[in-house]
Design a protein around this motif. Structure first.
Motif, PDB file in Angstrom:
ATOM      1  N   CYS A  58      11.738  14.318  19.733  1.00  0.00           N
ATOM      2  CA  CYS A  58      10.651  13.868  20.594  1.00  0.00           C
ATOM      3  C   CYS A  58       9.557  13.312  19.689  1.00  0.00           C
ATOM      4  N   ALA A  59       8.908  12.253  20.126  1.00  0.00           N
ATOM      5  CA  ALA A  59       7.852  11.658  19.313  1.00  0.00           C
ATOM      6  C   ALA A  59       6.754  11.088  20.198  1.00  0.00           C
ATOM      7  N   GLN A  60       5.561  11.013  19.629  1.00  0.00           N
ATOM      8  CA  GLN A  60       4.411  10.468  20.333  1.00  0.00           C
ATOM      9  C   GLN A  60       3.846   9.277  19.547  1.00  0.00           C
ATOM     10  N   THR A  61       3.619   8.194  20.263  1.00  0.00           N
ATOM     11  CA  THR A  61       3.069   7.002  19.629  1.00  0.00           C
ATOM     12  C   THR A  61       1.553   6.988  19.716  1.00  0.00           C
ATOM     13  N   ARG A  62       0.922   6.219  18.856  1.00  0.00           N
ATOM     14  CA  ARG A  62      -0.526   6.046  18.909  1.00  0.00           C
ATOM     15  C   ARG A  62      -0.918   5.052  20.004  1.00  0.00           C
ATOM     16  N   ARG A  63       0.055   4.390  20.590  1.00  0.00           N
ATOM     17  CA  ARG A  63      -0.178   3.413  21.645  1.00  0.00           C
ATOM     18  C   ARG A  63       0.037   4.036  23.022  1.00  0.00           C
ATOM     19  N   ILE A  64      -0.307   3.267  24.075  1.00  0.00           N
ATOM     20  CA  ILE A  64      -0.002   3.744  25.422  1.00  0.00           C
ATOM     21  C   ILE A  64       1.467   3.547  25.748  1.00  0.00           C
ATOM     22  N   TYR A  65       2.144   2.691  24.943  1.00  0.00           N
ATOM     23  CA  TYR A  65       3.569   2.468  25.143  1.00  0.00           C
ATOM     24  C   TYR A  65       4.132   1.827  23.881  1.00  0.00           C
ATOM     25  N   SER A  66       5.310   2.229  23.492  1.00  0.00           N
ATOM     26  CA  SER A  66       6.000   1.591  22.392  1.00  0.00           C
ATOM     27  C   SER A  66       7.492   1.796  22.521  1.00  0.00           C
ATOM     28  N   ASP A  67       8.245   0.730  22.272  1.00  0.00           N
ATOM     29  CA  ASP A  67       9.705   0.853  22.295  1.00  0.00           C
ATOM     30  C   ASP A  67      10.266   1.043  20.895  1.00  0.00           C
ATOM     31  N   GLY A  68       9.447   1.581  19.997  1.00  0.00           N
ATOM     32  CA  GLY A  68       9.993   1.923  18.692  1.00  0.00           C
ATOM     33  C   GLY A  68       9.003   2.023  17.551  1.00  0.00           C
ATOM     34  N   LYS A  69       7.861   1.349  17.657  1.00  0.00           N
ATOM     35  CA  LYS A  69       6.918   1.312  16.549  1.00  0.00           C
ATOM     36  C   LYS A  69       5.795   2.314  16.710  1.00  0.00           C
ATOM     37  N   ALA A  94       4.049  19.243  24.460  1.00  0.00           N
ATOM     38  CA  ALA A  94       3.081  18.702  23.516  1.00  0.00           C
ATOM     39  C   ALA A  94       1.756  19.439  23.593  1.00  0.00           C
ATOM     40  N   SER A  95       1.073  19.486  22.459  1.00  0.00           N
ATOM     41  CA  SER A  95      -0.268  20.053  22.414  1.00  0.00           C
ATOM     42  C   SER A  95      -1.044  19.335  21.320  1.00  0.00           C
ATOM     43  N   GLY A  96      -2.375  19.389  21.424  1.00  0.00           N
ATOM     44  CA  GLY A  96      -3.202  18.888  20.340  1.00  0.00           C
ATOM     45  C   GLY A  96      -4.069  17.694  20.645  1.00  0.00           C
ATOM     46  N   ARG A  97      -3.702  16.848  21.576  1.00  0.00           N
ATOM     47  CA  ARG A  97      -4.575  15.753  21.983  1.00  0.00           C
ATOM     48  C   ARG A  97      -4.195  15.351  23.393  1.00  0.00           C
ATOM     49  N   ALA A  98      -4.981  14.474  23.972  1.00  0.00           N
ATOM     50  CA  ALA A  98      -4.809  14.109  25.378  1.00  0.00           C
ATOM     51  C   ALA A  98      -3.428  13.511  25.626  1.00  0.00           C
ATOM     52  N   PHE A  99      -2.533  14.337  26.117  1.00  0.00           N
ATOM     53  CA  PHE A  99      -1.132  13.932  26.285  1.00  0.00           C
ATOM     54  C   PHE A  99      -1.000  12.689  27.139  1.00  0.00           C
ATOM     55  N   GLY A 100      -1.759  12.628  28.217  1.00  0.00           N
ATOM     56  CA  GLY A 100      -1.639  11.531  29.155  1.00  0.00           C
ATOM     57  C   GLY A 100      -2.159  10.196  28.661  1.00  0.00           C
ATOM     58  N   ALA A 101      -2.662  10.145  27.456  1.00  0.00           N
ATOM     59  CA  ALA A 101      -3.204   8.903  26.906  1.00  0.00           C
ATOM     60  C   ALA A 101      -2.228   8.179  25.993  1.00  0.00           C
ATOM     61  N   TYR A 102      -1.070   8.769  25.730  1.00  0.00           N
ATOM     62  CA  TYR A 102      -0.164   8.223  24.725  1.00  0.00           C
ATOM     63  C   TYR A 102       1.272   8.113  25.230  1.00  0.00           C
ATOM     64  N   GLY A 103       1.922   7.070  24.749  1.00  0.00           N
ATOM     65  CA  GLY A 103       3.329   6.922  25.051  1.00  0.00           C
ATOM     66  C   GLY A 103       4.175   7.936  24.313  1.00  0.00           C
ATOM     67  N   ASP A 150       3.602   8.437  15.580  1.00  0.00           N
ATOM     68  CA  ASP A 150       2.870   9.179  14.563  1.00  0.00           C
ATOM     69  C   ASP A 150       3.289  10.635  14.443  1.00  0.00           C
ATOM     70  N   TYR A 151       3.701  11.201  15.548  1.00  0.00           N
ATOM     71  CA  TYR A 151       3.970  12.637  15.573  1.00  0.00           C
ATOM     72  C   TYR A 151       5.389  12.900  16.051  1.00  0.00           C
ATOM     73  N   TRP A 152       6.019  13.887  15.416  1.00  0.00           N
ATOM     74  CA  TRP A 152       7.433  14.170  15.667  1.00  0.00           C
ATOM     75  C   TRP A 152       7.660  15.661  15.880  1.00  0.00           C
ATOM     76  N   GLY A 153       8.620  15.952  16.734  1.00  0.00           N
ATOM     77  CA  GLY A 153       9.069  17.328  16.870  1.00  0.00           C
ATOM     78  C   GLY A 153      10.063  17.667  15.779  1.00  0.00           C
ATOM     79  N   GLN A 154      10.542  18.897  15.810  1.00  0.00           N
ATOM     80  CA  GLN A 154      11.445  19.370  14.764  1.00  0.00           C
ATOM     81  C   GLN A 154      12.894  18.961  15.012  1.00  0.00           C
ATOM     82  N   GLY A 155      13.174  18.518  16.214  1.00  0.00           N
ATOM     83  CA  GLY A 155      14.515  18.080  16.557  1.00  0.00           C
ATOM     84  C   GLY A 155      15.329  19.173  17.212  1.00  0.00           C
ATOM     85  N   THR A 156      16.245  18.751  18.081  1.00  0.00           N
ATOM     86  CA  THR A 156      17.166  19.681  18.733  1.00  0.00           C
ATOM     87  C   THR A 156      18.566  19.063  18.702  1.00  0.00           C
ATOM     88  N   GLN A 157      19.546  19.870  18.362  1.00  0.00           N
ATOM     89  CA  GLN A 157      20.914  19.376  18.200  1.00  0.00           C
ATOM     90  C   GLN A 157      21.605  19.259  19.556  1.00  0.00           C
TER      91      GLN A 157
END
Length: 122
Positions: free
Chosen positions: A96-107, A24-33, A110-117
């Motif tokens: 891979c995805a990053q939530t706007r929260r410190i933790y989320s089990d699905g909701k 990940a890059s672009g914002r404080a990784f350790g602040a987000y789930g 906001d941000y998504w990777g391109q995916g890997t098969q």
């Protein structure tokens, strides 16, 4: 702008293991789930695993409990998904995805990777 780049997918046989990484890059990784989702052909994208910002809390879908492990290294801005005892039904594109929260089990992811098969042959 957050960027998530997955790696580690591939073709394996049933019973094998794979380890996915997401840098990940672009914002404080350790602040987000963070979470890993997957989407099989013809199916909706579902959450598989999630981990809190500090790594102290995790979520596992019932289908992967005991086989998959999520972890993160905040010093390296990376989240991992260790997949053991893979089954053909694990075949999917993994995101891979990053939530706007410190933790989320699905909701609120906001941000998504391109995916890997990941393909598991029987």
């Amino acid at each position: 702008q957050v960027q998530l780049v997955e790696s580690g997918g591939g073709l394996v046989q049933a019973g094998d293991s794979l380890k996915l990484s997401c840098a990940a890059s672009g914002r404080a990784f350790g602040a987000y789930g963070m979470g890993w989702f997957r989407q099989a052909p013809g199916k909706e994208r579902d959450i598989v695993v999630a981990i809190s910002a500090t790594g102290g809390r995790t979520y596992y879908a019932d289908s992967v409990k005991g086989r998959f492990t999520i972890s993160r290294d905040n010093a390296k801005n990376t989240v991992y998904l260790q997949m053991n005892s893979l089954k053909p039904e694990d075949t999917a594109v993994y995101y891979c995805a990053q939530t706007r929260r410190i933790y989320s089990d699905g909701k609120d992811y906001d941000y998504w990777g391109q995916g890997t098969q990941v393909t598991v042959s029987s």
